[in-house]
Write a protein that holds these residues in place. Structure first.
Motif, PDB file in Angstrom:
ATOM      1  N   GLN A   7       0.825  -1.210   0.000  1.00 58.37           N
ATOM      2  CA  GLN A   7       0.000   0.000   0.000  1.00 58.37           C
ATOM      3  C   GLN A   7       0.860   1.261   0.000  1.00 58.37           C
ATOM      4  O   GLN A   7       0.521   2.256  -0.640  1.00 58.37           O
ATOM      5  N   LYS A  52       2.107   1.753  -3.518  1.00 55.47           N
ATOM      6  CA  LYS A  52       1.020   2.274  -4.354  1.00 55.47           C
ATOM      7  C   LYS A  52       0.840   3.780  -4.147  1.00 55.47           C
ATOM      8  O   LYS A  52       0.665   4.543  -5.101  1.00 55.47           O
ATOM      9  N   GLY A  53       0.847   4.206  -2.894  1.00 54.04           N
ATOM     10  CA  GLY A  53       0.700   5.627  -2.613  1.00 54.04           C
ATOM     11  C   GLY A  53       1.835   6.442  -3.203  1.00 54.04           C
ATOM     12  O   GLY A  53       1.619   7.509  -3.785  1.00 54.04           O
ATOM     13  N   GLN A  60       3.720   5.646  -5.767  1.00 54.58           N
ATOM     14  CA  GLN A  60       3.597   5.640  -7.225  1.00 54.58           C
ATOM     15  C   GLN A  60       2.523   6.605  -7.698  1.00 54.58           C
ATOM     16  O   GLN A  60       2.747   7.394  -8.631  1.00 54.58           O
ATOM     17  N   GLY A  61       1.351   6.560  -7.072  1.00 54.78           N
ATOM     18  CA  GLY A  61       0.264   7.423  -7.490  1.00 54.78           C
ATOM     19  C   GLY A  61       0.592   8.895  -7.355  1.00 54.78           C
ATOM     20  O   GLY A  61       0.220   9.706  -8.201  1.00 54.78           O
ATOM     21  N   ARG A  79      -0.065   2.544 -10.402  1.00 51.64           N
ATOM     22  CA  ARG A  79      -0.217   2.118  -9.001  1.00 51.64           C
ATOM     23  C   ARG A  79      -0.305   0.583  -8.938  1.00 51.64           C
ATOM     24  O   ARG A  79      -1.372   0.019  -8.725  1.00 51.64           O
ATOM     25  N   GLY A 102       1.746  -1.318  -6.852  1.00 51.23           N
ATOM     26  CA  GLY A 102       2.144  -1.832  -5.547  1.00 51.23           C
ATOM     27  C   GLY A 102       3.397  -2.670  -5.600  1.00 51.23           C
ATOM     28  O   GLY A 102       3.923  -3.069  -4.565  1.00 51.23           O
ATOM     29  N   THR A 149      10.092   2.930 -10.290  1.00 50.73           N
ATOM     30  CA  THR A 149       9.705   3.333  -8.929  1.00 50.73           C
ATOM     31  C   THR A 149      10.925   3.411  -8.021  1.00 50.73           C
ATOM     32  O   THR A 149      11.085   4.361  -7.245  1.00 50.73           O
TER      33      THR A 149
END
Length: 291
Positions: free
Chosen positions: A122, A125-126, A128-129, A135, A137, A143
């Protein structure tokens, strides 16, 4: 340029004629004799806002009046897709470093644990977004490079904030018999029998005001559900070895890691590990606490 300065220095009157290719200055000396004109090149007039001559645009329209054909452009070949480095279920030191760097940019607040779990997924994902990346993960090369550019190399303290670091070589006093071999430098406890390591776990110690004593001791009392009468705090799986100091499980250590400290006891954060240890240790077993 030197002759131009001399001409202006001596001038008493001047007449200027601006032409399409520059500027001509006619000067007259003190004796009234004419001086040769000085030519100053100011560059092509097209750069001064005047429209370009028809000749300069003639090539834009072919002689037959038809618009020029436009050859189809070939799109640039796409680069190779990012390579996934780590994803949920992976573990190891690299995952620990990923987690430490995510903590630095406030996307992760637990660990590092060295295991790519749901919280790590999570957090990725945050991250990346926020930066316009897919996103997924999963930590891919793109990344990871972005995260590297925003963080610094984590030190050992950050990597092992929640424990789990490799145990130091055992103290020579731990090589015989049944021993709780505790090392303050690596912050680990080895349970050893006749020189062989049975299990290893992360531990923390007392603060500078309530330090954990060093030396050779022996377990003199075990208390499964002990509660401290001095601090009114639970000390489950307590194995006392020096006065009120004991090896025991600490829920605070499990929650906060090395952000806290004990009142002198040796805290263990892994409840399952210390439950197994408690079942094996006997009164009279040796305890060695060293740097």
């Amino acid at each position: 340029m030197t002759s131009l300065r001399r001409s202006f220095a001596a001038v008493t009157g001047a007449a200027a004629l601006v032409t399409a290719c520059g500027c001509t200055v006619q000067t007259t000396g003190p004796e009234g004799k004419g001086r040769p004109p000085v030519h100053i090149d100011v560059g092509p007039t097209a750069t001064r806002g005047k429209p370009a001559s028809p000749a300069s645009t003639a090539s834009a329209t072919p002689a037959d009046g038809k618009p020029p054909s436009t050859a189809p452009t070939t799109p640039e070949p796409a680069g190779p897709p990012p390579v996934v480095l780590w994803s949920r279920g992976d573990s190891g030191r690299d995952v620990r470093e990923l987690q430490a760097r995510l903590r630095q940019v406030a996307w992760l607040f637990d660990g590092p644990t060295g295991t790519y779990d749901e919280r790590t997924e999570q957090a990725v994902k945050g991250f990346q977004g926020k930066r316009g990346l897919p996103r997924t993960g999963r930590t891919d090369t793109v990344t990871w490079e972005r995260l590297l550019g925003m963080t610094r190399e984590p030190g050992e303290w950050e990597l092992y904030l929640m424990g789990g670091q490799p145990a130091a070589a055992p103290d020579p006093r731990c090589l015989t018999g049944r021993v709780l071999c505790i090392d303050k430098t690596s912050r680990t406890l080895r349970w050893m029998m006749d020189g062989q390591t049975v299990s290893t776990m992360a531990v923390r110690f007392g603060s500078q005001y309530t330090p954990t004593r060093e030396g050779v001791f022996h377990v003199y009392w075990k208390s499964r559900h002990h509660v401290s009468t001095l601090y009114d705090s639970p000390m489950p799986y307590a194995m006392f070895f020096s006065g009120g100091q004991a090896v025991h499980y600490s829920s605070d250590f499990a929650a906060r890691g090395y952000a806290g400290a004990s009142h002198g006891c040796v805290n263990v954060r892994d409840e399952t590990a210390i439950a197994n240890l408690f079942a094996q240790v006997r009164n009279g077993d040796k305890v060695v606490v060293s740097w």
